[in-house]
Design a protein around this motif. Structure first.
Motif, PDB file in Angstrom:
ATOM      1  N   LEU A 244      49.172  83.230   6.446  1.00  0.00           N
ATOM      2  CA  LEU A 244      47.823  82.822   6.066  1.00  0.00           C
ATOM      3  C   LEU A 244      47.094  83.932   5.328  1.00  0.00           C
ATOM      4  O   LEU A 244      46.416  83.696   4.320  1.00  0.00           O
ATOM      5  N   ASN A 245      47.253  85.159   5.818  1.00  0.00           N
ATOM      6  CA  ASN A 245      46.582  86.293   5.163  1.00  0.00           C
ATOM      7  C   ASN A 245      47.097  86.513   3.739  1.00  0.00           C
ATOM      8  O   ASN A 245      46.345  86.934   2.859  1.00  0.00           O
ATOM      9  N   SER A 246      48.369  86.248   3.524  1.00  0.00           N
ATOM     10  CA  SER A 246      48.956  86.454   2.187  1.00  0.00           C
ATOM     11  C   SER A 246      48.720  85.266   1.257  1.00  0.00           C
ATOM     12  O   SER A 246      49.000  85.352   0.056  1.00  0.00           O
ATOM     13  N   GLY A 247      48.232  84.145   1.791  1.00  0.00           N
ATOM     14  CA  GLY A 247      47.993  82.956   0.980  1.00  0.00           C
ATOM     15  C   GLY A 247      49.201  82.061   0.816  1.00  0.00           C
ATOM     16  O   GLY A 247      49.128  81.045   0.114  1.00  0.00           O
ATOM     17  N   ARG A 248      50.308  82.408   1.467  1.00  0.00           N
ATOM     18  CA  ARG A 248      51.511  81.573   1.344  1.00  0.00           C
ATOM     19  C   ARG A 248      51.374  80.271   2.124  1.00  0.00           C
ATOM     20  O   ARG A 248      52.062  79.302   1.839  1.00  0.00           O
ATOM     21  N   LEU A 249      50.505  80.251   3.123  1.00  0.00           N
ATOM     22  CA  LEU A 249      50.152  79.033   3.833  1.00  0.00           C
ATOM     23  C   LEU A 249      48.637  78.891   3.846  1.00  0.00           C
ATOM     24  O   LEU A 249      47.908  79.887   3.764  1.00  0.00           O
ATOM     25  N   GLN A 250      48.183  77.659   3.997  1.00  0.00           N
ATOM     26  CA  GLN A 250      46.747  77.378   3.959  1.00  0.00           C
ATOM     27  C   GLN A 250      46.386  76.474   5.130  1.00  0.00           C
ATOM     28  O   GLN A 250      47.088  75.501   5.416  1.00  0.00           O
ATOM     29  N   LEU A 251      45.291  76.807   5.826  1.00  0.00           N
ATOM     30  CA  LEU A 251      44.835  75.988   6.945  1.00  0.00           C
ATOM     31  C   LEU A 251      44.178  74.709   6.451  1.00  0.00           C
ATOM     32  O   LEU A 251      43.510  74.695   5.403  1.00  0.00           O
ATOM     33  N   VAL A 252      44.338  73.644   7.252  1.00  0.00           N
ATOM     34  CA  VAL A 252      43.623  72.394   7.015  1.00  0.00           C
ATOM     35  C   VAL A 252      43.082  71.908   8.358  1.00  0.00           C
ATOM     36  O   VAL A 252      43.517  72.360   9.424  1.00  0.00           O
ATOM     37  N   LEU A 253      42.124  71.008   8.302  1.00  0.00           N
ATOM     38  CA  LEU A 253      41.551  70.378   9.500  1.00  0.00           C
ATOM     39  C   LEU A 253      40.993  71.399  10.500  1.00  0.00           C
ATOM     40  O   LEU A 253      41.019  71.178  11.714  1.00  0.00           O
ATOM     41  N   GLU A 254      40.458  72.496  10.004  1.00  0.00           N
ATOM     42  CA  GLU A 254      39.916  73.528  10.899  1.00  0.00           C
ATOM     43  C   GLU A 254      38.776  72.994  11.764  1.00  0.00           C
ATOM     44  O   GLU A 254      38.614  73.418  12.921  1.00  0.00           O
ATOM     45  N   ASP A 255      37.982  72.062  11.222  1.00  0.00           N
ATOM     46  CA  ASP A 255      36.848  71.535  11.993  1.00  0.00           C
ATOM     47  C   ASP A 255      37.287  70.600  13.114  1.00  0.00           C
ATOM     48  O   ASP A 255      36.472  70.202  13.953  1.00  0.00           O
ATOM     49  N   HIS A 256      38.562  70.260  13.133  1.00  0.00           N
ATOM     50  CA  HIS A 256      39.059  69.319  14.138  1.00  0.00           C
ATOM     51  C   HIS A 256      40.021  69.973  15.134  1.00  0.00           C
ATOM     52  O   HIS A 256      40.655  69.270  15.924  1.00  0.00           O
ATOM     53  N   GLU A 257      40.130  71.285  15.107  1.00  0.00           N
ATOM     54  CA  GLU A 257      41.086  71.973  15.982  1.00  0.00           C
ATOM     55  C   GLU A 257      40.761  71.728  17.457  1.00  0.00           C
ATOM     56  O   GLU A 257      39.588  71.686  17.847  1.00  0.00           O
ATOM     57  N   PRO A 258      41.781  71.573  18.283  1.00  0.00           N
ATOM     58  CA  PRO A 258      41.546  71.463  19.731  1.00  0.00           C
ATOM     59  C   PRO A 258      41.079  72.803  20.289  1.00  0.00           C
ATOM     60  O   PRO A 258      41.140  73.832  19.604  1.00  0.00           O
ATOM     61  N   PRO A 259      40.618  72.838  21.532  1.00  0.00           N
ATOM     62  CA  PRO A 259      40.164  74.105  22.125  1.00  0.00           C
ATOM     63  C   PRO A 259      41.272  75.155  22.107  1.00  0.00           C
ATOM     64  O   PRO A 259      42.465  74.849  22.195  1.00  0.00           O
ATOM     65  N   SER A 260      40.847  76.410  21.996  1.00  0.00           N
ATOM     66  CA  SER A 260      41.797  77.518  21.990  1.00  0.00           C
ATOM     67  C   SER A 260      42.514  77.622  23.328  1.00  0.00           C
ATOM     68  O   SER A 260      42.037  77.123  24.360  1.00  0.00           O
ATOM     69  N   LEU A 261      43.662  78.285  23.317  1.00  0.00           N
ATOM     70  CA  LEU A 261      44.450  78.500  24.523  1.00  0.00           C
ATOM     71  C   LEU A 261      44.324  79.953  24.974  1.00  0.00           C
ATOM     72  O   LEU A 261      44.413  80.866  24.148  1.00  0.00           O
ATOM     73  N   PRO A 262      44.122  80.193  26.261  1.00  0.00           N
ATOM     74  CA  PRO A 262      43.986  81.576  26.739  1.00  0.00           C
ATOM     75  C   PRO A 262      45.331  82.304  26.741  1.00  0.00           C
ATOM     76  O   PRO A 262      46.385  81.699  26.899  1.00  0.00           O
ATOM     77  N   VAL A 263      45.247  83.613  26.575  1.00  0.00           N
ATOM     78  CA  VAL A 263      46.420  84.486  26.666  1.00  0.00           C
ATOM     79  C   VAL A 263      46.196  85.429  27.846  1.00  0.00           C
ATOM     80  O   VAL A 263      45.137  86.057  27.956  1.00  0.00           O
ATOM     81  N   HIS A 264      47.186  85.510  28.736  1.00  0.00           N
ATOM     82  CA  HIS A 264      47.087  86.360  29.924  1.00  0.00           C
ATOM     83  C   HIS A 264      48.272  87.308  30.015  1.00  0.00           C
ATOM     84  O   HIS A 264      49.391  86.973  29.596  1.00  0.00           O
TER      85      HIS A 264
END
Length: 298
Positions: A244-264
């Motif tokens: 994503l940072n390099s532009g080789r992939l692009q995000l879509v549907l960001e406004d519809h993302e489900p809740p984030s997942l915790p990392v422990h």
């Protein structure tokens, strides 16, 4: 019966998964190991192992007793080591597990920094996407993504990650950018079964039935297919951050993302864990909490 010695023998059998292998590890005869465990079971009045001709495994009561017995022996070792002043110095072999790509990208740097600090510790890493049972697999520390089930383990929250939908710019130019989750039904879908076990993707309360053109059981394969322009995929944000940072992939549907997942960071023993575990947990927590992927600036 020497209860502490019986606990030591019991723990060896549990960790080796065999009376014979435990006898070798303890330099005792196999009958002596068998008798020790039998006396312990008689004293407790419960079976600690399920036995077969090839394997032994802990009963439910044995699992609980294993955790408690190991804690008791660790406290004894802590008391003995405190007298000589060596308990504060990490030593021995430390085993760490994490999801494959997360481990490769974010835990290996923690491990290398840890090894530079602690010359008397060796680290064994087990990177795999399925959940490892710390007790059964004799693992000291795990990095877990997702909500934790109740257990006797200790856990420290270090951040959160997103589940994102993405595609290559070439694919989106050719097929168009989906504006709502329902638009996914008109697109080519790449499904990593590790992230999405079912072909129904959820976006909050909305559920969308997708028809994958390519299914795979490796996240890296799904990412590679998306990079090649084969379609849209949904993966964890850390799995595509570089793309994503390099532009080789692009995000879509960001406004519809489900809740984030915790990392422990998950481990045994809490603050009474031995020095090698405590020191690694402290370093991992400090480094992961400064990772902008897990803790973006507001």
């Amino acid at each position: 019966m020497d209860k502490l010695e019986a606990m030591r023998v019991f723990i060896a059998v549990a960790e080796e998964g065999s009376f014979v292998d435990a006898s070798r590890a303890l330099d005792l005869s196999a009958p002596a190991v068998t008798r020790s465990v039998a006396r312990l079971e008689n004293a407790l009045g419960i079976p600690l192992f399920h036995r077969s001709t090839r394997h032994v495994r802990l009963t439910d009561s044995g699992q609980r007793y294993y955790s408690d017995a190991k804690s008791v022996l660790e406290r004894v070792e802590e008391a003995e080591a405190a007298v000589t002043g060596i308990y504060s110095e990490p030593s021995g072999v430390l085993t760490v597990t994490a999801p494959v790509l997360f481990g490769q990208r974010y835990i290996v740097p923690v491990i290398t920094a840890y090894l530079r600090r602690h010359a008397k510790v060796s680290v064994s890493s087990v990177f795999q996407d399925n959940v490892v049972n710390l007790l059964e697999e004799n693992v000291d520390i795990a990095i877990r993504i997702g909500h934790l089930a109740d257990s006797s383990l200790f856990a420290t929250h270090v951040g959160d990650i997103r589940r994102v939908v993405c595609a290559s710019p070439s694919y989106l130019k050719e097929r168009g950018v989906p504006q709502t989750p329902a638009d996914l039904t008109r697109h080519d879908i790449i499904q990593s079964t590790t992230v999405e076990a079912l072909s129904t993707w959820t976006f909050g309360d909305l559920r969308v039935k997708v028809l994958p053109r390519y299914q795979c059981n490796q996240n890296s394969a799904a990412v590679s297919a998306a990079l090649a322009g084969a379609g849209l995929t949904r993966v964890m944000s850390y799995q595509v951050c570089e793309e994503l940072n390099s532009g080789r992939l692009q995000l879509v549907l960001e406004d519809h993302e489900p809740p984030s997942l915790p990392v422990h960071v998950v481990y045994l023993g809490g603050r009474k864990a031995n020095a090698k575990i405590r020191s690694f947990v402290d370093l991992a927590v400090a480094q992961l909490r400064t990772n902008p992927l897990l803790n973006p600036s507001p």
